[in-house]
Design a protein around this motif. Structure first.
Motif, PDB file in Angstrom:
ATOM      1  N   LEU A  73       0.815  -1.215   0.000  1.00 38.27           N
ATOM      2  CA  LEU A  73       0.000   0.000   0.000  1.00 38.27           C
ATOM      3  C   LEU A  73       0.854   1.272   0.000  1.00 38.27           C
ATOM      4  CD1 LEU A  73      -2.930   0.977   0.039  1.00 38.27           C
ATOM      5  CD2 LEU A  73      -2.805   0.954   2.542  1.00 38.27           C
ATOM      6  N   THR A  74       1.939   1.290   0.760  1.00 41.47           N
ATOM      7  CA  THR A  74       2.743   2.512   0.894  1.00 41.47           C
ATOM      8  C   THR A  74       3.252   3.046  -0.442  1.00 41.47           C
ATOM      9  OG1 THR A  74       3.322   1.985   3.174  1.00 41.47           O
ATOM     10  CG2 THR A  74       4.777   3.518   2.006  1.00 41.47           C
ATOM     11  N   PRO A  75       3.921   2.229  -1.281  1.00 42.16           N
ATOM     12  CA  PRO A  75       4.369   2.782  -2.565  1.00 42.16           C
ATOM     13  C   PRO A  75       3.209   3.177  -3.483  1.00 42.16           C
ATOM     14  CG  PRO A  75       4.993   0.455  -2.371  1.00 42.16           C
ATOM     15  CD  PRO A  75       4.399   0.874  -1.069  1.00 42.16           C
ATOM     16  N   LEU A  76       2.116   2.474  -3.385  1.00 45.36           N
ATOM     17  CA  LEU A  76       0.922   2.797  -4.163  1.00 45.36           C
ATOM     18  C   LEU A  76       0.398   4.182  -3.789  1.00 45.36           C
ATOM     19  CD1 LEU A  76      -1.529   1.814  -5.951  1.00 45.36           C
ATOM     20  CD2 LEU A  76      -2.454   0.858  -3.860  1.00 45.36           C
ATOM     21  N   LEU A  77       0.312   4.440  -2.487  1.00 44.45           N
ATOM     22  CA  LEU A  77      -0.170   5.737  -2.016  1.00 44.45           C
ATOM     23  C   LEU A  77       0.806   6.861  -2.372  1.00 44.45           C
ATOM     24  CD1 LEU A  77      -1.651   4.774   1.472  1.00 44.45           C
ATOM     25  CD2 LEU A  77      -2.876   5.205  -0.674  1.00 44.45           C
ATOM     26  N   LYS A  78       2.100   6.571  -2.300  1.00 41.02           N
ATOM     27  CA  LYS A  78       3.101   7.579  -2.683  1.00 41.02           C
ATOM     28  C   LYS A  78       2.908   8.003  -4.137  1.00 41.02           C
ATOM     29  CE  LYS A  78       6.801   6.427   0.531  1.00 41.02           C
ATOM     30  NZ  LYS A  78       8.171   5.893   0.701  1.00 41.02           N
ATOM     31  N   LYS A  79       2.658   7.034  -5.015  1.00 41.70           N
ATOM     32  CA  LYS A  79       2.462   7.352  -6.440  1.00 41.70           C
ATOM     33  C   LYS A  79       1.186   8.164  -6.658  1.00 41.70           C
ATOM     34  CE  LYS A  79       5.183   3.538  -8.177  1.00 41.70           C
ATOM     35  NZ  LYS A  79       5.208   2.210  -8.746  1.00 41.70           N
ATOM     36  N   LEU A  80       0.125   7.831  -5.945  1.00 39.83           N
ATOM     37  CA  LEU A  80      -1.120   8.599  -6.070  1.00 39.83           C
ATOM     38  C   LEU A  80      -0.949  10.012  -5.507  1.00 39.83           C
ATOM     39  CD1 LEU A  80      -3.787   5.877  -5.222  1.00 39.83           C
ATOM     40  CD2 LEU A  80      -3.361   6.944  -7.453  1.00 39.83           C
ATOM     41  N   LYS A  83       0.854  12.090  -8.075  1.00 38.07           N
ATOM     42  CA  LYS A  83      -0.082  12.471  -9.140  1.00 38.07           C
ATOM     43  C   LYS A  83      -1.044  13.564  -8.688  1.00 38.07           C
ATOM     44  CE  LYS A  83       0.093   8.035 -11.476  1.00 38.07           C
ATOM     45  NZ  LYS A  83      -0.630   7.091 -12.303  1.00 38.07           N
ATOM     46  N   GLY A  84      -1.079  13.841  -7.391  1.00 34.42           N
ATOM     47  CA  GLY A  84      -1.928  14.899  -6.861  1.00 34.42           C
ATOM     48  C   GLY A  84      -3.337  14.467  -6.506  1.00 34.42           C
ATOM     49  N   TYR A  85      -3.584  13.154  -6.436  1.00 38.81           N
ATOM     50  CA  TYR A  85      -4.936  12.659  -6.188  1.00 38.81           C
ATOM     51  C   TYR A  85      -5.264  12.484  -4.713  1.00 38.81           C
ATOM     52  CZ  TYR A  85      -4.832  11.628 -11.185  1.00 38.81           C
ATOM     53  OH  TYR A  85      -4.723  11.718 -12.543  1.00 38.81           O
ATOM     54  N   ILE A  86      -4.235  12.328  -3.889  1.00 44.53           N
ATOM     55  CA  ILE A  86      -4.433  12.141  -2.447  1.00 44.53           C
ATOM     56  C   ILE A  86      -3.342  12.895  -1.696  1.00 44.53           C
ATOM     57  CG2 ILE A  86      -5.505   9.844  -2.660  1.00 44.53           C
ATOM     58  CD1 ILE A  86      -2.676   8.784  -1.606  1.00 44.53           C
ATOM     59  N   THR A  87      -3.568  13.064  -0.398  1.00 39.38           N
ATOM     60  CA  THR A  87      -2.514  13.502   0.509  1.00 39.38           C
ATOM     61  C   THR A  87      -2.417  12.477   1.624  1.00 39.38           C
ATOM     62  OG1 THR A  87      -4.029  14.827   1.851  1.00 39.38           O
ATOM     63  CG2 THR A  87      -2.879  15.963   0.028  1.00 39.38           C
TER      64      THR A  87
END
Length: 153
Positions: A73-80, A83-87
């Motif tokens: 999950l961590t690298p997935l969230l970093k990529k999102l 991209k500016g989709y999440i913080t």
């Protein structure tokens, strides 16, 4: 008895796991051109669906929804986040908890993503009753697996 059946038992066609694996892989392949337009991987798309529903969520709960561990999950969230989709921010009350929030840009992406399920449905060309039955059976399997995982802890 087991000795007599070992050739049959070990045939690929007799394994429940194989059609599940193959279908999953092939469905993700069918999703790919639709998700490429959104610049999302399949797992990123699933994550965004949870974010569109919840807007803000603890990363552990997000991982539970997606059946993903923190190492995935961590690298997935970093990529999102790039991209500016999440913080991602640490919770003030407990810094061990990571809070994931949908951004305005992430919310805007939903307008384009809304077409994906319909496009996939047209690609699969399955009867609605078959889809409903498959959905029910797959969630039944997931429930049983969750029970096994819970008992193992």
């Amino acid at each position: 008895m087991l000795e007599e059946n070992k050739d049959e038992i070990l045939k690929l066609e007799n394994q429940l796991c194989f059609p599940l694996y193959a279908c999953s892989k092939e469905v993700v392949r069918i999703y790919k051109p639709f998700l490429d337009k959104l610049d999302l991987t399949y797992t990123q798309y699933l994550t965004m669906m949870v974010m569109w529903e919840h807007k803000e969520i603890n990363s552990k709960l997000l991982g539970n929804y997606l059946y993903l561990d923190s190492g995935t999950l961590t690298p997935l969230l970093k990529k999102l986040e790039v991209k500016g989709y999440i913080t991602r921010t640490r919770a003030q009350e407990d810094e061990r908890n990571l809070v994931v929030r949908l951004t305005l840009e992430g919310e805007k992406l939903k307008d384009d993503a809304i077409k994906v399920p319909e496009e996939l449905g047209r690609s699969l060309q399955m009867d609605k009753d078959d889809v409903k039955n498959l959905y029910t059976l797959l969630y039944k399997v997931l429930g049983k697996i969750s029970e096994l995982n819970y008992k193992a802890k």
